[in-house]
Design a protein around this motif. Structure first.
Motif, PDB file in Angstrom:
ATOM      1  N   VAL A  50     130.135  64.797  22.872  1.00 55.67           N
ATOM      2  CA  VAL A  50     128.768  65.089  22.471  1.00 55.67           C
ATOM      3  C   VAL A  50     128.186  66.016  23.527  1.00 55.67           C
ATOM      4  O   VAL A  50     128.188  65.702  24.716  1.00 55.67           O
ATOM      5  N   PHE A  51     127.712  67.171  23.082  1.00 55.27           N
ATOM      6  CA  PHE A  51     127.135  68.143  23.991  1.00 55.27           C
ATOM      7  C   PHE A  51     125.650  68.280  23.695  1.00 55.27           C
ATOM      8  O   PHE A  51     125.260  68.536  22.568  1.00 55.27           O
ATOM      9  N   VAL A  52     124.844  68.093  24.695  1.00 54.96           N
ATOM     10  CA  VAL A  52     123.403  68.216  24.556  1.00 54.96           C
ATOM     11  C   VAL A  52     122.955  69.362  25.455  1.00 54.96           C
ATOM     12  O   VAL A  52     123.259  69.373  26.650  1.00 54.96           O
ATOM     13  N   ILE A  53     122.254  70.314  24.865  1.00 56.37           N
ATOM     14  CA  ILE A  53     121.763  71.444  25.653  1.00 56.37           C
ATOM     15  C   ILE A  53     120.452  71.026  26.305  1.00 56.37           C
ATOM     16  O   ILE A  53     119.510  70.644  25.619  1.00 56.37           O
ATOM     17  N   PRO A  54     120.392  71.087  27.630  1.00 56.97           N
ATOM     18  CA  PRO A  54     119.175  70.664  28.323  1.00 56.97           C
ATOM     19  C   PRO A  54     118.038  71.642  28.082  1.00 56.97           C
ATOM     20  O   PRO A  54     118.238  72.838  27.921  1.00 56.97           O
ATOM     21  N   SER A  55     116.819  71.119  28.045  1.00 56.13           N
ATOM     22  CA  SER A  55     115.663  71.978  27.820  1.00 56.13           C
ATOM     23  C   SER A  55     114.967  72.361  29.110  1.00 56.13           C
ATOM     24  O   SER A  55     114.117  73.244  29.106  1.00 56.13           O
ATOM     25  N   SER A  56     115.310  71.719  30.217  1.00 52.85           N
ATOM     26  CA  SER A  56     114.736  72.070  31.515  1.00 52.85           C
ATOM     27  C   SER A  56     115.771  71.777  32.601  1.00 52.85           C
ATOM     28  O   SER A  56     116.719  71.031  32.373  1.00 52.85           O
ATOM     29  N   LEU A  71     120.131  78.798  29.467  1.00 51.95           N
ATOM     30  CA  LEU A  71     119.983  77.652  28.558  1.00 51.95           C
ATOM     31  C   LEU A  71     118.525  77.315  28.317  1.00 51.95           C
ATOM     32  O   LEU A  71     118.120  77.000  27.210  1.00 51.95           O
ATOM     33  N   TYR A  72     117.747  77.383  29.357  1.00 53.50           N
ATOM     34  CA  TYR A  72     116.334  77.014  29.253  1.00 53.50           C
ATOM     35  C   TYR A  72     115.541  78.106  28.545  1.00 53.50           C
ATOM     36  O   TYR A  72     114.596  77.823  27.839  1.00 53.50           O
TER      37      TYR A  72
END
Length: 151
Positions: A50-56, A71-72
């Motif tokens: 499971v890959f979650v793209i960080p928002s910060s 990414l941000y």
């Protein structure tokens, strides 16, 4: 008196044969245990990644490029684009009832047309689905919305 030339080695052969018998018994026990265990084992379940793209930056970082901020920036663009869709305006409707045109942010569309519109400084690709009497149904960024004529 006859001398037995094997007499000094008889205790060695006896101990060697006893050792071989013990080894054979242990090996048989191990093989029996392996067959019991192999019949009970099932194939292990492979876990899903499971890959979650960080928002910060505090949520996580790219392990290959730890100092990168791309990414941000992508998360910020998504939010900006959804607010830009909300700021689209239907400026006019023209044409016959069977062949209508709409003007959305100074661009003309017929039903089924696609094009790029700039809203709030962001380029949005939209498709005109349907043109009604006082509104137009559009699809942009995977979501449908209905734009109404401003009074």
């Amino acid at each position: 008196m006859l001398l037995n030339p094997m007499k000094p080695f008889s205790h060695l052969t006896l101990s060697a044969s006893a050792g071989l018998l013990a080894f054979a018994a242990v090996n048989a026990n191990l093989q029996a245990a392996d067959t019991k265990n192999s019949s009970k084992t099932t194939t292990p379940e492979i876990p899903k990644s499971v890959f979650v793209i960080p928002s910060s930056p505090k949520d996580g970082r790219d392990p290959f490029f730890p100092n990168s901020t791309r990414l941000y920036e992508a998360a910020v663009i998504k939010t900006t684009q959804s607010t830009a869709i909300a700021s689209l305006t239907l400026k006019g409707i023209s044409g016959e009832a069977d062949h209508r045109y709409v003007i959305i942010n100074n661009h003309t569309f017929a039903a089924g047309d696609e094009g790029d519109v700039i809203s709030s400084g962001v380029k949005i690709h939209l498709r005109c689905i349907e043109i009604k009497q006082n509104s137009a149904v559009i699809e942009a960024d995977g979501q449908r919305s209905e734009l109404f004529l401003a009074n």
